[in-house]
Design an enzyme around this catalytic site. Structure first.
Site, mmCIF file in Angstrom:
data_model
loop_
_atom_site.group_PDB
_atom_site.id
_atom_site.type_symbol
_atom_site.label_atom_id
_atom_site.label_comp_id
_atom_site.label_asym_id
_atom_site.label_seq_id
_atom_site.Cartn_x
_atom_site.Cartn_y
_atom_site.Cartn_z
ATOM 1 N N ALA A 190 0.859 -1.181 0.000
ATOM 2 C CA ALA A 190 0.000 0.000 0.000
ATOM 3 C C ALA A 190 0.897 1.232 0.000
ATOM 4 C CB ALA A 190 -0.894 -0.020 1.237
ATOM 5 N N GLU A 227 -0.410 -9.409 -0.659
ATOM 6 C CA GLU A 227 -1.824 -9.718 -0.392
ATOM 7 C C GLU A 227 -2.638 -9.709 -1.686
ATOM 8 O OE1 GLU A 227 -1.878 -6.572 2.592
ATOM 9 O OE2 GLU A 227 -2.491 -8.039 4.093
ATOM 10 N N GLY A 243 0.683 -5.075 0.950
ATOM 11 C CA GLY A 243 -0.505 -5.164 0.110
ATOM 12 C C GLY A 243 -0.227 -5.786 -1.248
ATOM 13 N N GLU A 296 4.749 -5.075 7.112
ATOM 14 C CA GLU A 296 3.983 -4.025 7.795
ATOM 15 C C GLU A 296 4.448 -3.790 9.226
ATOM 16 O OE1 GLU A 296 2.667 -6.482 5.965
ATOM 17 O OE2 GLU A 296 1.031 -5.709 4.714
HETATM 18 C C1 HXC Z 1 5.043 4.451 -1.145
HETATM 19 C C2 HXC Z 1 6.992 3.514 -1.923
HETATM 20 C C3 HXC Z 1 6.633 2.254 -1.379
HETATM 21 C C4 HXC Z 1 5.393 2.154 -0.704
HETATM 22 C C5 HXC Z 1 8.549 2.062 -2.329
HETATM 23 N N1 HXC Z 1 8.182 3.350 -2.496
HETATM 24 N N2 HXC Z 1 7.627 1.382 -1.646
HETATM 25 N N3 HXC Z 1 6.200 4.588 -1.801
HETATM 26 N N4 HXC Z 1 4.641 3.274 -0.608
HETATM 27 N N5 HXC Z 1 4.938 1.004 -0.192
HETATM 28 C C6 HXC Z 1 8.918 4.420 -3.181
HETATM 29 C C7 HXC Z 1 10.074 4.929 -2.348
HETATM 30 O O1 HXC Z 1 9.629 5.852 -1.396
HETATM 31 C C8 HXC Z 1 10.944 5.534 -3.399
HETATM 32 O O2 HXC Z 1 10.408 6.785 -3.781
HETATM 33 C C9 HXC Z 1 10.747 4.617 -4.601
HETATM 34 O O3 HXC Z 1 9.515 3.910 -4.379
HETATM 35 C C10 HXC Z 1 11.840 3.570 -4.719
HETATM 36 O O4 HXC Z 1 11.952 2.906 -3.481
HETATM 37 P P1 HXC Z 1 13.363 2.703 -2.730
HETATM 38 O O5 HXC Z 1 13.062 2.384 -1.332
HETATM 39 O O6 HXC Z 1 14.281 3.823 -3.016
HETATM 40 O O7 HXC Z 1 13.897 1.410 -3.508
HETATM 41 P P2 HXC Z 1 14.856 0.268 -2.955
HETATM 42 O O8 HXC Z 1 15.980 0.863 -2.164
HETATM 43 O O9 HXC Z 1 15.162 -0.566 -4.142
HETATM 44 O O10 HXC Z 1 13.979 -0.571 -1.919
HETATM 45 C C11 HXC Z 1 12.877 -1.314 -2.373
HETATM 46 C C12 HXC Z 1 11.988 -1.750 -1.162
HETATM 47 C C13 HXC Z 1 11.611 -0.506 -0.336
HETATM 48 C C14 HXC Z 1 12.747 -2.739 -0.291
HETATM 49 C C15 HXC Z 1 10.762 -2.426 -1.753
HETATM 50 O O11 HXC Z 1 11.074 0.482 -1.238
HETATM 51 C C16 HXC Z 1 10.584 -0.749 0.719
HETATM 52 O O12 HXC Z 1 10.899 -1.306 1.766
HETATM 53 N N6 HXC Z 1 9.341 -0.338 0.456
HETATM 54 C C17 HXC Z 1 8.257 -0.409 1.435
HETATM 55 C C18 HXC Z 1 7.798 -1.845 1.575
HETATM 56 C C19 HXC Z 1 6.683 -1.933 2.622
HETATM 57 O O13 HXC Z 1 6.892 -1.656 3.803
HETATM 58 N N7 HXC Z 1 5.508 -2.346 2.184
HETATM 59 C C20 HXC Z 1 4.344 -2.501 3.040
HETATM 60 C C21 HXC Z 1 3.528 -1.246 3.013
HETATM 61 S S1 HXC Z 1 2.238 -1.323 4.156
HETATM 62 P P3 HXC Z 1 11.305 8.127 -3.703
HETATM 63 O O14 HXC Z 1 10.331 9.195 -4.075
HETATM 64 O O15 HXC Z 1 11.814 8.193 -2.306
HETATM 65 O O16 HXC Z 1 12.383 7.904 -4.732
HETATM 66 C C22 HXC Z 1 1.080 -2.209 3.412
HETATM 67 C C23 HXC Z 1 -0.147 -2.327 4.268
HETATM 68 C C24 HXC Z 1 -1.095 -3.203 3.594
HETATM 69 O O17 HXC Z 1 1.179 -2.674 2.342
HETATM 70 C C25 HXC Z 1 -2.377 -3.069 4.291
HETATM 71 C C26 HXC Z 1 -3.508 -3.383 3.429
HETATM 72 C C27 HXC Z 1 -3.328 -3.060 2.050
#
Ligand code: HXC
Length: 258
Positions: A65, A112, A109, A132
């Site tokens: 998400a 999921e 997400g 998460e």
């Molecule tokens: C918003 C995101 C994002 C996310 C990545 N980006 N994941 N933006 N929401 N979930 C954005 C980053 O901010 C960044 O933007 C760009 O994408 C590239 O990401 P980087 O982190 O620079 O890339 P990298 O170093 O290759 O790392 C990849 C990654 C990391 C390991 C996937 O991005 C990451 O940990 N992302 C979050 C994963 C996460 O926690 N997902 C769960 C979300 S909660 P900028 O503008 O900074 O360049 C969830 C709740 C679900 O899903 C509940 C119900 C749906």
């Protein structure tokens, strides 16, 4: 229809949705999930479409998400809008077969969403996780429930409690994905597989899907009873007559979806 966050393609009888927010690793913003639901609605309603592929880029199926969009929300915001319901559950509600083709990250997400599809084809570089907990929340679109049913309690619990990612090999061993293909072949292989399904009888593939899904919802005895009744009802279709006649006559069947 013009979309901002997804691309839509049609390959024969296969509808393909590509998640397309490359700068955010396909983070599932409200707008993206809305468009995904609209695209799935359109494929479901299109009689020419027999199966659907949902995919992302080589780097990310979806990194979860959209955290930037979520971070400022209050309890009352998410409660009142019933965050993570209607549009999010659209993929799980499709009656036509849906294949998730996952390359790169399928996190939160994203994992999921892949699990809402009927099966997951993984590229060699696929990574699945429910991170998460590391950002102060828990899975909210089925991660604690569907993942546990796919891979069992121990692995699901470890992933939800630590945020550890599974690579494609581990995901295949654990039963999360049906098989692994090279990254460059993923989209073609998914379309080919969906095409095989779409060449069959749509009412019959829908019945098979509904029956397999029933296994998750009920007891074995009830599930077997459901399956038997659906099996019997398949004999009311023209396509059952055609399929069995074609076998006996040693020719390819010509299913009419009737
Ligand atoms: C918003 C995101 C994002 C996310 C990545 N980006 N994941 N933006 N929401 N979930 C954005 C980053 O901010 C960044 O933007 C760009 O994408 C590239 O990401 P980087 O982190 O620079 O890339 P990298 O170093 O290759 O790392 C990849 C990654 C990391 C390991 C996937 O991005 C990451 O940990 N992302 C979050 C994963 C996460 O926690 N997902 C769960 C979300 S909660 P900028 O503008 O900074 O360049 C969830 C709740 C679900 O899903 C509940 C119900 C749906």
């Amino acid at each position: 229809m013009a979309y901002e966050n997804i691309l839509v393609e049609v390959h024969g009888k296969v509808g393909v949705v590509l998640l397309n927010r490359p700068k955010a690793l396909n983070a599932l913003s409200k707008g993206l999930v809305r468009e995904l639901a609209q695209a799935l609605d359109a494929f479901e309603a299109d009689p020419e479409i027999g199966a659907i592929v949902l995919t992302g880029s080589d780097k990310a199926f979806a990194a979860g998400a959209d955290i930037k969009e979520m971070s400022g929300k209050s309890y009352m915001d998410v409660y009142m809008e019933d965050f993570i319901t209607v549009d999010w559950e659209r993929a799980a509600g499709c009656r036509k077969p849906v294949i998730a083709a996952v390359a790169g990250y399928a996190l939160g997400g994203g994992c999921e969403l892949a699990m809402m599809c009927d099966f997951i084809l993984a590229a060699e570089n696929a990574k699945f996780g429910q991170p998460e907990i590391t950002i102060g929340t828990i899975p909210g679109a089925g991660g604690t429930q569907r993942l546990t049913r796919f891979v069992g309690k121990s692995k699901a619990m470890e992933m939800c409690l630590t945020g550890r990612m599974m690579d494609a090999q581990e995901a295949e061993r654990a039963g999360l994905v049906s098989r692994i293909v090279p990254v460059d072949d993923l989209k073609d292989e998914a379309i080919k597989t969906a095409g095989k399904i779409a060449d069959l009888s749509l009412p019959l593939t829908m019945m098979a899907k509904e029956s397999v899904n029933r296994a998750y919802e009920t007891t074995l005895a009830e599930g077997l009873r459901f399956e038997r009744r659906v099996f019997h009802s398949s004999f009311a279709t023209d396509d059952q007559k055609e399929g069995m006649a074609a076998f006996v006559e040693k020719r390819q069947p010509d299913f009419k979806n009737s």
